[in-house]
Design an enzyme around this catalytic site. Structure first.
Site, PDB file in Angstrom:
ATOM      1  N   ARG A   1       0.856  -1.185   0.000  1.00 24.42           N
ATOM      2  CA  ARG A   1       0.000   0.000   0.000  1.00 24.42           C
ATOM      3  C   ARG A   1       0.892   1.235   0.000  1.00 24.42           C
ATOM      4  O   ARG A   1       1.733   1.400   0.884  1.00 24.42           O
ATOM      5  CB  ARG A   1      -0.895   0.020   1.242  1.00 24.42           C
ATOM      6  CG  ARG A   1      -2.035   1.031   1.138  1.00 24.42           C
ATOM      7  CD  ARG A   1      -2.674   1.301   2.479  1.00 24.42           C
ATOM      8  NE  ARG A   1      -1.887   2.239   3.267  1.00 24.42           N
ATOM      9  CZ  ARG A   1      -2.317   2.825   4.384  1.00 24.42           C
ATOM     10  NH1 ARG A   1      -3.515   2.541   4.843  1.00 24.42           N
ATOM     11  NH2 ARG A   1      -1.558   3.654   5.049  1.00 24.42           N
TER      12      ARG A   1
ATOM     13  N   TYR B   1      -2.953  11.726   6.224  1.00 22.61           N
ATOM     14  CA  TYR B   1      -3.205  10.402   6.796  1.00 22.61           C
ATOM     15  C   TYR B   1      -2.184   9.390   6.284  1.00 22.61           C
ATOM     16  O   TYR B   1      -1.942   9.272   5.087  1.00 22.61           O
ATOM     17  CB  TYR B   1      -4.615   9.918   6.427  1.00 22.61           C
ATOM     18  CG  TYR B   1      -4.737   8.422   6.494  1.00 22.61           C
ATOM     19  CD1 TYR B   1      -4.812   7.776   7.724  1.00 22.61           C
ATOM     20  CD2 TYR B   1      -4.696   7.643   5.342  1.00 22.61           C
ATOM     21  CE1 TYR B   1      -4.868   6.404   7.808  1.00 22.61           C
ATOM     22  CE2 TYR B   1      -4.753   6.264   5.407  1.00 22.61           C
ATOM     23  CZ  TYR B   1      -4.840   5.652   6.645  1.00 22.61           C
ATOM     24  OH  TYR B   1      -4.881   4.287   6.723  1.00 22.61           O
TER      25      TYR B   1
ATOM     26  N   ASP C   1      -5.000   3.993  -0.389  1.00 15.96           N
ATOM     27  CA  ASP C   1      -6.103   4.224   0.545  1.00 15.96           C
ATOM     28  C   ASP C   1      -6.475   5.699   0.540  1.00 15.96           C
ATOM     29  O   ASP C   1      -5.647   6.558   0.837  1.00 15.96           O
ATOM     30  CB  ASP C   1      -5.655   3.798   1.945  1.00 15.96           C
ATOM     31  CG  ASP C   1      -6.784   3.799   2.961  1.00 15.96           C
ATOM     32  OD1 ASP C   1      -7.898   4.232   2.608  1.00 15.96           O
ATOM     33  OD2 ASP C   1      -6.547   3.363   4.104  1.00 15.96           O
TER      34      ASP C   1
ATOM     35  N   HIS D   1      -9.052   6.753   2.413  1.00 16.40           N
ATOM     36  CA  HIS D   1      -9.480   6.873   3.807  1.00 16.40           C
ATOM     37  C   HIS D   1     -10.704   7.761   4.008  1.00 16.40           C
ATOM     38  O   HIS D   1     -10.691   8.698   4.811  1.00 16.40           O
ATOM     39  CB  HIS D   1      -8.328   7.322   4.703  1.00 16.40           C
ATOM     40  CG  HIS D   1      -8.350   6.594   6.020  1.00 16.40           C
ATOM     41  ND1 HIS D   1      -8.920   7.119   7.155  1.00 16.40           N
ATOM     42  CD2 HIS D   1      -7.896   5.367   6.362  1.00 16.40           C
ATOM     43  CE1 HIS D   1      -8.810   6.249   8.141  1.00 16.40           C
ATOM     44  NE2 HIS D   1      -8.193   5.174   7.690  1.00 16.40           N
TER      45      HIS D   1
ATOM     46  N   GLU E   1      -8.849   1.846  -1.783  1.00 17.11           N
ATOM     47  CA  GLU E   1      -9.520   1.547  -0.516  1.00 17.11           C
ATOM     48  C   GLU E   1     -10.250   2.762   0.050  1.00 17.11           C
ATOM     49  O   GLU E   1      -9.749   3.888  -0.017  1.00 17.11           O
ATOM     50  CB  GLU E   1      -8.475   1.060   0.487  1.00 17.11           C
ATOM     51  CG  GLU E   1      -9.040   0.650   1.826  1.00 17.11           C
ATOM     52  CD  GLU E   1      -7.974   0.129   2.763  1.00 17.11           C
ATOM     53  OE1 GLU E   1      -8.300  -0.099   3.942  1.00 17.11           O
ATOM     54  OE2 GLU E   1      -6.820  -0.038   2.332  1.00 17.11           O
TER      55      GLU E   1
ATOM     56  N   GLU F   1     -13.357  -1.583   6.747  1.00 11.48           N
ATOM     57  CA  GLU F   1     -12.606  -1.752   7.984  1.00 11.48           C
ATOM     58  C   GLU F   1     -13.328  -1.139   9.183  1.00 11.48           C
ATOM     59  O   GLU F   1     -13.034  -1.494  10.324  1.00 11.48           O
ATOM     60  CB  GLU F   1     -11.198  -1.173   7.864  1.00 11.48           C
ATOM     61  CG  GLU F   1     -11.128   0.331   7.743  1.00 11.48           C
ATOM     62  CD  GLU F   1      -9.698   0.813   7.542  1.00 11.48           C
ATOM     63  OE1 GLU F   1      -9.268   1.678   8.325  1.00 11.48           O
ATOM     64  OE2 GLU F   1      -9.021   0.336   6.621  1.00 11.48           O
TER      65      GLU F   1
ATOM     66  N   ARG G   1     -13.178  -5.619   3.900  1.00  6.44           N
ATOM     67  CA  ARG G   1     -12.022  -5.249   4.705  1.00  6.44           C
ATOM     68  C   ARG G   1     -12.235  -5.380   6.213  1.00  6.44           C
ATOM     69  O   ARG G   1     -11.449  -4.850   6.996  1.00  6.44           O
ATOM     70  CB  ARG G   1     -11.646  -3.793   4.380  1.00  6.44           C
ATOM     71  CG  ARG G   1     -11.149  -3.594   2.986  1.00  6.44           C
ATOM     72  CD  ARG G   1      -9.689  -4.034   2.867  1.00  6.44           C
ATOM     73  NE  ARG G   1      -8.831  -3.147   3.620  1.00  6.44           N
ATOM     74  CZ  ARG G   1      -8.016  -3.527   4.611  1.00  6.44           C
ATOM     75  NH1 ARG G   1      -7.925  -4.785   4.965  1.00  6.44           N
ATOM     76  NH2 ARG G   1      -7.270  -2.645   5.248  1.00  6.44           N
TER      77      ARG G   1
ATOM     78  N   GLU H   1      -3.670  -7.758   5.292  1.00 10.08           N
ATOM     79  CA  GLU H   1      -2.862  -6.601   5.665  1.00 10.08           C
ATOM     80  C   GLU H   1      -1.940  -6.980   6.818  1.00 10.08           C
ATOM     81  O   GLU H   1      -2.346  -7.626   7.775  1.00 10.08           O
ATOM     82  CB  GLU H   1      -3.766  -5.443   6.076  1.00 10.08           C
ATOM     83  CG  GLU H   1      -3.005  -4.179   6.451  1.00 10.08           C
ATOM     84  CD  GLU H   1      -3.944  -3.037   6.816  1.00 10.08           C
ATOM     85  OE1 GLU H   1      -3.497  -1.884   6.767  1.00 10.08           O
ATOM     86  OE2 GLU H   1      -5.121  -3.314   7.138  1.00 10.08           O
TER      87      GLU H   1
ATOM     88  N   TRP I   1     -12.600  11.196   8.934  1.00 10.26           N
ATOM     89  CA  TRP I   1     -11.290  10.589   9.257  1.00 10.26           C
ATOM     90  C   TRP I   1     -11.146   9.275   8.511  1.00 10.26           C
ATOM     91  O   TRP I   1     -12.027   8.444   8.512  1.00 10.26           O
ATOM     92  CB  TRP I   1     -11.191  10.340  10.757  1.00 10.26           C
ATOM     93  CG  TRP I   1     -10.210   9.287  11.129  1.00 10.26           C
ATOM     94  CD1 TRP I   1     -10.484   8.101  11.755  1.00 10.26           C
ATOM     95  CD2 TRP I   1      -8.797   9.282  10.926  1.00 10.26           C
ATOM     96  NE1 TRP I   1      -9.364   7.379  11.948  1.00 10.26           N
ATOM     97  CE2 TRP I   1      -8.293   8.073  11.447  1.00 10.26           C
ATOM     98  CE3 TRP I   1      -7.901  10.174  10.334  1.00 10.26           C
ATOM     99  CZ2 TRP I   1      -6.942   7.742  11.405  1.00 10.26           C
ATOM    100  CZ3 TRP I   1      -6.551   9.834  10.299  1.00 10.26           C
ATOM    101  CH2 TRP I   1      -6.084   8.645  10.837  1.00 10.26           C
TER     102      TRP I   1
END
Length: 403
Positions: free
Chosen positions: A148, A160, A211, A213, A237, A263, A284, A340, A403
């Protein structure tokens, strides 16, 4: 009947905060589960200690599914990350006990291995693109075939997953979260440039992931996905907050880049539409946050029907116990894709002794009975809990963003 005689919560901070659940049976068998919820650790510890542990005493430790149903369906307030992380900890601990009682690694109890080893990916980041490329080289030298990649954004001081110092730890110690400034347009201009450079540098064989995010609107996510198609990402992602799941349809209309999401999800109900409408390509969820092995296994089974693959969340705040559980599930799950693997703080190795291993870009859970992770309680006591929070992101105008 081997009954549960004790359920104890262990909170420790060897480099970062972890919450573990220890279940002991009348035959003296001990099972360990992970109850870590980054930034809300003590909420889960209290949920377990004050509300769940008393309900476990006297129950048959062998009745894993019945205990899962009892804790989920038997409670009026269902779902949510605190509840599901607590249930997940109980579930993993009971699977650990089951394996130890049978003298078998958990993956054998799930039907046996369907692969010899589990492909893993790690993180590479650099504030400047040149630093990112160096980081990719460092990870490839460790054997990783999937990485990643994240880079800094011109004009911002924090991003991030990336720091100017080169270290990576999102959760800052202290009594309140740090606040970061975010600029979506600057990111959208720079991310395709950085990822194109990473692909040109790494060549076509490396599985390259990125990602976003949760920072983008659906049309921004579509724009990014379209721009990244030439990069041939393994996945993009968390392109947008997925609570409103219908918005993924717009992204799918504009790009063929594979999407990975979930996630922050904790139940099959949050994944149902995403899976059955094939709005994502990879699930995820973390084994600890999604109700344990029993529930994540059901999510994977639903995903398999719709040709969606499992790729469990595995950051450094998912403890070695949860990593072991994820690897047992992954080794026995046909539609598992990749795991991961960020690794853990060095001090965590003094507390968590694990049978799982990494070699040449792959992970394996090991063949120790149960999950194969033991917690050294004396070592854990040397590292008391320290308040830590994930940062809050604000736009340039001062308004809070995701976030």
């Amino acid at each position: 009947m081997d009954t549960i005689t004790a359920a104890d919560v262990v909170v420790t901070s060897p480099g970062r905060n972890y919450v573990s659940l220890k279940i002991t049976t009348s035959d003296g068998v001990v099972g360990w589960g992970d109850a870590t919820l980054n930034g809300r650790e003590l909420a889960v510890a209290s949920y377990l200690r004050d509300h769940v542990a008393p309900l476990l005493i006297g129950r048959d430790a062998a009745r894993i599914e019945d205990t899962w149903q009892y804790l989920y369906r038997g409670a009026y307030w269902r779902r949510g990350p605190v509840t599901m992380t607590a249930i997940g900890a109980v579930d993993v601990a009971l699977w650990d006990i089951k394996g130890k009682t049978c003298g078998q690694p958990v993956y054998q109890l799930l039907g046996g291995a369907v692969r010899d080893r589990i492909l893993s990916y790690t993180h590479a980041s650099g504030w400047e693109v040149s630093q990112l490329l160096d980081a990719i080289d460092e990870k490839r030298a460790l054997g990783f075939r999937a990485i990643r990649a994240q880079s800094g954004v011109p004009g911002l001081d924090t991003v991030y997953g990336v720091t100017k110092s080169g270290s990576y730890e999102p959760a800052g110690r202290g009594t309140a979260p740090d606040e970061e400034v975010w600029d979506t347009e600057a990111y959208l201009r720079h991310a395709p440039v950085a990822m194109a450079a990473a692909r040109e540098h790494a060549g076509p064989e490396l599985k390259l992931l990125h990602d976003a995010h949760h920072r983008l609107t659906p049309i921004q996510a579509a724009r990014l996905g379209k721009a990244l198609e030439p990069v041939d990402l393994y996945w993009l992602e968390d392109v947008t907050p997925a609570e409103n799941q219908e918005v993924l349809r717009r992204i799918r209309q504009h790009t063929t880049v594979p999407l990975a999401i979930g996630e922050v999800f904790s139940t099959i109900w949050e994944f149902q539409q995403l899976i059955t409408e094939q709005l994502i390509d990879f699930v995820r969820a973390a084994v600890s946050h999604a109700g344990g092995i029993s529930h994540l296994r059901r999510i994977a089974a639903l995903a398999e029907v719709w040709q969606v693959r499992l790729a469990p969340h595995g950051p450094s705040d998912v403890s070695p116990v949860a990593m072991g559980a994820a690897l047992h599930l992954g080794l026995a799950t046909p539609n598992h894709a990749i795991q991961e693997y960020m690794g853990h703080p060095e001090l965590a190795g003094e507390v968590f002794r694990h049978a799982w291993s990494y070699a040449d870009g792959h992970l394996h859970p090991g063949d120790a009975p149960g999950i194969g992770v033991e917690v050294d309680e004396a070592a854990a006591a040397r590292f008391p809990y320290q308040p830590a929070y994930l940062p809050v992101a604000r736009r340039r105008d001062g308004s809070v963003t995701d976030w």
